[in-house]
Write an enzyme that holds these catalytic residues in place. Sequence first.
Site, PDB file in Angstrom:
ATOM      1  N   SER A   1     -18.553  42.109  29.900  1.00 14.51           N
ATOM      2  CA  SER A   1     -19.788  42.104  30.684  1.00 14.51           C
ATOM      3  C   SER A   1     -19.971  43.449  31.402  1.00 14.51           C
ATOM      4  CB  SER A   1     -19.785  40.918  31.655  1.00 14.51           C
ATOM      5  OG  SER A   1     -21.067  40.667  32.168  1.00 14.51           O
TER       6      SER A   1
ATOM      7  N   ASP B   1     -26.010  34.479  23.748  1.00 15.89           N
ATOM      8  CA  ASP B   1     -25.392  34.934  24.999  1.00 15.89           C
ATOM      9  C   ASP B   1     -26.155  34.422  26.226  1.00 15.89           C
ATOM     10  OD1 ASP B   1     -23.373  37.251  26.066  1.00 15.89           O
ATOM     11  OD2 ASP B   1     -25.216  37.219  27.265  1.00 15.89           O
TER      12      ASP B   1
ATOM     13  N   HIS C   1     -22.680  33.573  27.356  1.00 17.41           N
ATOM     14  CA  HIS C   1     -22.110  34.737  28.039  1.00 17.41           C
ATOM     15  C   HIS C   1     -20.845  34.402  28.821  1.00 17.41           C
ATOM     16  CE1 HIS C   1     -22.096  38.763  29.718  1.00 17.41           C
ATOM     17  NE2 HIS C   1     -21.920  38.243  30.918  1.00 17.41           N
TER      18      HIS C   1
END
Length: 256
Positions: A66, A182, A237
């Site tokens: 991330s 995601d 995600h």
Amino acid sequence: MTGSGSMEMISRRIQEKHPGTKVYNVNRFESWSSLETMWHQVLEIGQDVANISSQYPDGINLIGYSQGGLVARGIVQTFPNVSVSTFISLSSPQAGQYGAGFLHVVFPGLVKESAYELFYSRVGQHTSVGNYWKDPYHQSLYETYSVYLPFINNHIKSAKSDDFKANLLRLKRLVLIGGPDDNVITPWQSSQFGYYGVNDTVIEMYNQEIYVNDSIGLRTLDKSGRLHVVTVPGVNHFSWHVNVSIVDDYLLQYLD
């Protein structure tokens, strides 16, 4: 907004599958401190990575998830004394972010259409998110105010531009992992240097200026077989770094 604890599964799995491998899990800028500016994080964590790298002159593997993947790339490009063999970017906004999937957690009430009013200001640039917010409808403001992303992407030339490219080209392997489900990195193709063109249509990395002009070395890495673009459907995600199968199927094969 998380911390090193969220990366413990990856750390343990690597050690299980590669016994004897030393894994360092950086615990800086956890929780709210993750909003500190990107350059500050790059320089602070980069010094840690440099100290680790000095013990392994043959090169280390660097994994960033991330926002951490964008910090990690900044370290690779900024620190000439950091010897990274393989850099794995795991669902990171490498080409920028233009989506509100996480904004409500940090900035209640903020929506993507008006977020530029905050992020493209001197105050907004004191936040990490502001440093890689890339509003396709306000590019001139992005170029005027953004102090991080347009520079490490060599969209704006600086005294460091040549170094940013040369340092990335020292990699033996650059792995870009992302996927269509995601739901946070927006567009999801940003994890692979794709991004919005006009009318919210996404232009893939291979047709982006950063690739075509080889601004930071992506095309050179690709043509020499050192760029690996990995697309994995069905992964949210918040699952990439806690999913054992992701580690087994998509990370371990790239680790030296």
